[in-house]
Design a protein around this motif. Structure first.
Motif, PDB file in Angstrom:
ATOM      1  N   GLU A 196       0.791  -1.278  -0.211  1.00  0.00           N
ATOM      2  CA  GLU A 196      -0.060   0.267  -0.045  1.00  0.00           C
ATOM      3  C   GLU A 196       0.768   1.078  -0.021  1.00  0.00           C
ATOM      4  N   PHE A 201      -3.250   2.567  -3.068  1.00  0.00           N
ATOM      5  CA  PHE A 201      -4.186   2.331  -3.562  1.00  0.00           C
ATOM      6  C   PHE A 201      -5.594   3.114  -2.886  1.00  0.00           C
ATOM      7  N   THR A 202      -5.639   3.264  -1.698  1.00  0.00           N
ATOM      8  CA  THR A 202      -6.643   3.746  -1.175  1.00  0.00           C
ATOM      9  C   THR A 202      -7.075   5.079  -1.637  1.00  0.00           C
ATOM     10  N   ARG A 206      -9.605   1.840  -3.434  1.00  0.00           N
ATOM     11  CA  ARG A 206      -9.499   0.439  -3.236  1.00  0.00           C
ATOM     12  C   ARG A 206      -8.947   0.216  -2.130  1.00  0.00           C
ATOM     13  N   ASN A 210      -4.650  -2.997  -2.538  1.00  0.00           N
ATOM     14  CA  ASN A 210      -5.485  -3.544  -3.492  1.00  0.00           C
ATOM     15  C   ASN A 210      -5.864  -5.078  -3.092  1.00  0.00           C
ATOM     16  N   ASN A 212      -7.732  -8.348  -2.464  1.00  0.00           N
ATOM     17  CA  ASN A 212      -8.913  -9.069  -3.128  1.00  0.00           C
ATOM     18  C   ASN A 212      -9.238 -10.572  -2.631  1.00  0.00           C
ATOM     19  N   LYS A 299      -0.249  -3.943  -7.637  1.00  0.00           N
ATOM     20  CA  LYS A 299      -0.046  -3.600  -8.960  1.00  0.00           C
ATOM     21  C   LYS A 299       0.009  -4.853  -9.766  1.00  0.00           C
TER      22      LYS A 299
END
Length: 350
Positions: A196, A201-202, A206, A210, A212, A299
């Motif tokens: 991060e 990403f925030t 996101r 990121n 998931n 990424k």
């Protein structure tokens, strides 16, 4: 009759009520707009048969506002000399139920702590404060999630919606929350924070790093996840129990398959039916097992064709995103660090 306490029996006959308090309260309410036996009338003004659950009485809706909070009691609440209402129709009903009402218990069973199913969750965790301390003390392990809990519904819906093969999606039978040891989680969180910090990403709405959720199918040699079975087995060949116990290990790469399309990594997919292809059970269990994991994508480097020579993402990337359209019919996400992925839920299905 309130249907909570048994009707009073004087040795010769059974009376319509459990006590004088219940009888007087019913009479004061005109027999609750029902009949001489104290049963409330239904929408047609008819008296239901004994044993039939009335709407608003038990499992389907909350108690009617202004009525006694005791489950099953339709009588009006007691009011003091100033007209202030209480929660119950009488002292006897106040003493025969816990302070937490039906509505509170039902609400917490749907949205509350998955362990005690009684209290509010603490922050973004699945547990209340007290249970979180207890489960972490006993980690690693798994805790079954009640079917009415919203977490069960969210995970099962993800399983169904991501079943993209032409075969019929099997029925989900049970879902467990995987509780990892603190040191295992700390390593994951540290890795996620470092990704991060690089990618920020925030800032584009996101999740941190990121992050998931992705599916993974593996080998199960025991009955973990079957009805009533929550104990991890000691077999080092049981990949499922090993992953639940200590998370994923790149050193295990290639032991089930001799190669990987994108080199030695930890493979997951957004497609549950693809993960099912790698799920196996070496026991008499009638169910299959699949893991839903949290993965730090960071990424991602997009790729369409096999590249088994990869040992890490290309410079400047954190993972490999193998997309549909080239070598693959279904997607794959590959990470090359043990700390980039942690098992989160165990899904048992037919």
């Amino acid at each position: 009759h309130c249907k909570v306490r048994p009707k009073y029996h004087d040795g010769k006959s059974t009376h319509p009520y459990c006590s004088r308090t219940c009888a007087n309260a019913s009479k004061a309410n005109g027999n609750n707009n029902g009949n001489a036996n104290g049963y409330p009338a239904n929408g047609n003004g008819q008296t239901p048969q004994r044993g039939i659950t009335m709407p608003g009485a038990f499992n389907n809706t909350a108690p009617i506002v202004g009525n006694c909070s005791t489950p099953g009691c339709q009588l009006p609440v007691y009011k003091d000399s100033n007209g202030n209402p209480g929660k119950y129709c009488s002292k006897s009903h106040k003493s025969c139920v816990p302070e937490s009402s039906w509505f509170s218990d039902h609400r917490f069973s749907r949205k509350g702590c998955i362990a005690c199913r009684k209290s509010e969750k603490s922050g973004k965790t699945n547990f209340c404060t007290a249970c979180e301390v207890s489960v972490m003390r006993n980690a690693p392990g798994i805790i079954e999630i009640a079917e009415e809990n919203e977490t069960f519904k969210i995970v099962s819906q993800q399983f169904k919606r991501s079943w993209r093969h032409t075969t019929t999606c099997p029925k989900v039978r049970a879902i467990y929350k995987i509780v990892s040891a603190k040191q295992i989680l700390d390593k994951y969180n540290a890795y996620r924070d470092s990704v991060e910090a690089r990618g920020n990403f925030t800032a584009v709405n996101r999740p941190p790093g990121n992050e998931n959720r992705r599916w993974h199918g593996t080998r199960r040699k025991c009955t973990l996840g079957d009805k009533g079975c929550t104990t991890l087995c000691p077999d080092p060949q049981c990949s499922l129990c090993c992953i639940v116990r200590t998370s994923f290990d790149l050193a295990q790469f290639g032991k089930k398959t001799s190669w990987g399309r994108f080199g030695p990594g930890i493979y997951t997919s957004s497609t549950s039916s693809k993960a099912n292809d790698y799920s196996s059970t070496d026991s008499s269990s009638p169910w299959n097992a699949m893991l839903l994991n949290k993965v730090v994508v960071g990424k991602g480097y997009k790729i369409l064709h096999d590249n088994p020579s990869l040992a890490a993402p290309p410079p400047g990337y954190d993972s490999v995103l193998a997309e549909v359209g080239g070598s693959l019919n279904y997607d794959e996400l590959v990470v090359y660090s043990n700390d980039a992925v942690r098992p989160s839920y165990l899904v048992m299905y037919e």
